[in-house]
Design a protein around this motif. Structure first.
Motif, PDB file in Angstrom:
ATOM      1  N   GLY A 142      47.535  58.561  39.948  1.00 12.20           N
ATOM      2  CA  GLY A 142      47.961  59.648  38.638  1.00 12.20           C
ATOM      3  C   GLY A 142      48.440  58.736  37.462  1.00 12.20           C
ATOM      4  O   GLY A 142      49.058  59.246  37.392  1.00 12.20           O
ATOM      5  N   THR A 143      48.017  57.043  38.005  1.00  6.88           N
ATOM      6  CA  THR A 143      49.305  56.686  36.419  1.00  6.88           C
ATOM      7  C   THR A 143      48.734  56.039  34.997  1.00  6.88           C
ATOM      8  O   THR A 143      47.605  56.047  35.091  1.00  6.88           O
ATOM      9  N   ARG A 165      43.317  56.385  40.849  1.00 11.00           N
ATOM     10  CA  ARG A 165      43.204  56.974  40.494  1.00 11.00           C
ATOM     11  C   ARG A 165      43.976  57.327  39.134  1.00 11.00           C
ATOM     12  O   ARG A 165      44.972  57.323  38.647  1.00 11.00           O
ATOM     13  N   SER A 166      43.923  55.388  38.204  1.00  7.20           N
ATOM     14  CA  SER A 166      45.289  55.673  37.059  1.00  7.20           C
ATOM     15  C   SER A 166      44.061  54.542  36.223  1.00  7.20           C
ATOM     16  O   SER A 166      43.191  53.953  36.846  1.00  7.20           O
ATOM     17  N   ASP A 198      36.163  54.369  35.187  1.00  6.29           N
ATOM     18  CA  ASP A 198      36.809  53.415  34.217  1.00  6.29           C
ATOM     19  C   ASP A 198      38.936  53.464  34.219  1.00  6.29           C
ATOM     20  O   ASP A 198      39.001  54.592  34.005  1.00  6.29           O
ATOM     21  N   THR A 199      39.031  52.271  34.670  1.00  8.83           N
ATOM     22  CA  THR A 199      40.003  52.470  34.003  1.00  8.83           C
ATOM     23  C   THR A 199      41.063  52.062  33.219  1.00  8.83           C
ATOM     24  O   THR A 199      41.942  51.771  32.224  1.00  8.83           O
ATOM     25  N   ARG A 200      40.382  51.778  31.830  1.00 14.07           N
ATOM     26  CA  ARG A 200      40.220  51.532  30.110  1.00 14.07           C
ATOM     27  C   ARG A 200      41.286  50.380  30.213  1.00 14.07           C
ATOM     28  O   ARG A 200      41.798  50.621  29.625  1.00 14.07           O
ATOM     29  N   GLY A 201      41.308  49.370  31.049  1.00 15.05           N
ATOM     30  CA  GLY A 201      41.179  47.882  30.934  1.00 15.05           C
ATOM     31  C   GLY A 201      42.808  47.590  31.825  1.00 15.05           C
ATOM     32  O   GLY A 201      43.422  46.710  30.849  1.00 15.05           O
ATOM     33  N   THR A 202      42.938  48.000  33.358  1.00 14.95           N
ATOM     34  CA  THR A 202      43.869  47.919  33.525  1.00 14.95           C
ATOM     35  C   THR A 202      43.409  46.115  33.560  1.00 14.95           C
ATOM     36  O   THR A 202      42.170  45.396  34.045  1.00 14.95           O
TER      37      THR A 202
END
Length: 362
Positions: A142-143, A165-166, A198-202
């Motif tokens: 959750g980060t 979940r980050s 979707d990690t949105r760009g990890t």
């Protein structure tokens, strides 16, 4: 534990002007909490506010630490700062029903924990060794925009650095060595069966991953990059893992990595057959780009062995529209490129290699 306020002319100006108006918060208002061996890291973390730094001096600390404050930096002094488990204590009361993650109680070293509804944002973990924990050296859930850098995650029971979940995480310039499962483990959810998130760009970049079961595992995720890592001496280098859940794993990039001689032998477990000699394995994924990697001397007899291997997932999900392009491969066995999928389901172009299964992929 002692606190040191960062001194600056801006701080002086804020005090001088207090009679005519409150100054907006600045970096000068942030605190550095210095913790020495024998003092409590957790106490310093609990006392810190967003924007503060908890600085660990050289030495060994015996505890687990849970971070829930956004904007906090927990930083050591490189290899001179070591975080290990606290000595085991005999239980004094009956074990209660499972509580929320306590970090130590779940066998982790340093935890950064948000919730399903509210991510903890902009936390940095940096410049220390985390070793000897039964689960993960560094564990995040959750980060948002978590940074883990210059950390040595060594000889932990399951993962070196793990995140679930980050979103928008950065895991870079770390060493993950001799951990029981993955050096770096990324998942949508460790326990729940659900579609890829979707990690949105990890970004996982410039890490040294050696002696683990798998160097990097990406499980049920989309929109991330694994780039520029040195991965050697594991049973397998990189695993991109999907299954029957929707959306599928994919829309990610594995690029510019050096993946050499991942030839340790690891026995089968509940999720995977025995592993040895796998460079990059893509299973049950779509729209993944594997490019500009150097993949050499990965050799074994597992069905997953070889340089770059596309393999239908163990629940029968096919790979689709993945592109394997511009990689340099040599000395991998049984072949540099292995595709067990239907012909034409995935694209191979511009790779430098000598042997493929089936023939004609090089």
């Amino acid at each position: 534990m002692k606190k040191f306020r960062i001194a600056s002319l801006a701080c002086t100006a804020a005090v001088f002007g207090a009679g005519i108006g409150a100054a907006p918060p600045t970096a000068a208002d942030h605190m550095t909490h210095v913790v020495r061996p024998g003092e409590s890291i957790q106490a310093a973390v609990d006392a810190a506010e967003s924007g503060d730094t908890v600085l660990l001096t050289a030495g060994t600390f015996h505890e687990s630490v849970k971070v829930t404050t956004p904007g906090l930096t927990l930083r050591g002094m490189g290899r001179l700062t070591v975080v290990r488990p606290a000595p085991a204590k005999a239980p004094t009361t009956p074990k209660a029903a499972k509580a929320p993650i306590t970090c130590a109680g779940d066998g982790n070293g340093i935890c950064v924990i948000g919730t399903k509804d509210r991510h903890v944002a902009n936390v940095t973990i940096a410049s220390m060794t985390v070793t000897g924990f039964t689960r993960a050296g560094v564990f995040a859930m959750g980060t948002d925009r978590l940074t883990v850098r210059n950390v040595r995650a060594v000889q932990n029971g399951v993962w070196g650095i793990a995140q679930q979940r980050s979103v928008r995480g950065v895991i870079r310039d770390n060493v993950a060595r001799d951990n029981g499962d993955a050096g770096v483990f990324l998942a949508n959810s460790i326990k729940t069966e659900q579609g890829a998130s979707d990690t949105r760009g990890t970004l996982v970049a410039r890490n040294h991953l050696e002696g683990n079961r798998i160097g990097v595992t990406v499980r049920r995720l989309r929109n991330l990059t694994v780039d520029g890592n040195h991965i050697t001496g594991n049973c397998a280098g990189v695993f991109v893992v999907g299954d029957e859940n929707k959306p599928k794993t994919g829309a990610l990039t594995v690029s510019g990595n050096r993946i050499v001689a991942n030839n340790r032998s690891c026995p089968a477990n509940s999720r995977l057959e025995a592993l040895q000699g796998s460079g990059i394995v893509v299973t049950g994924a779509e729209d993944t780009l594997v490019t500009r990697n150097v993949v050499r001397d990965n050799a074994g007899t597992s069905s997953l062995s070889g340089g770059i291997v596309l393999f239908k997932s163990f629940v029968g999900t096919a790979n689709e529209r993945n592109r394997i392009s511009g990689n340099t491969l040599a000395g991998n066995s049984p072949a540099d490129l292995v595709d067990t999928e239907a012909a034409g389901a995935n694209t191979f172009d511009g790779n430098s290699c000598r042997a493929s299964k089936p023939a004609g992929l090089c």
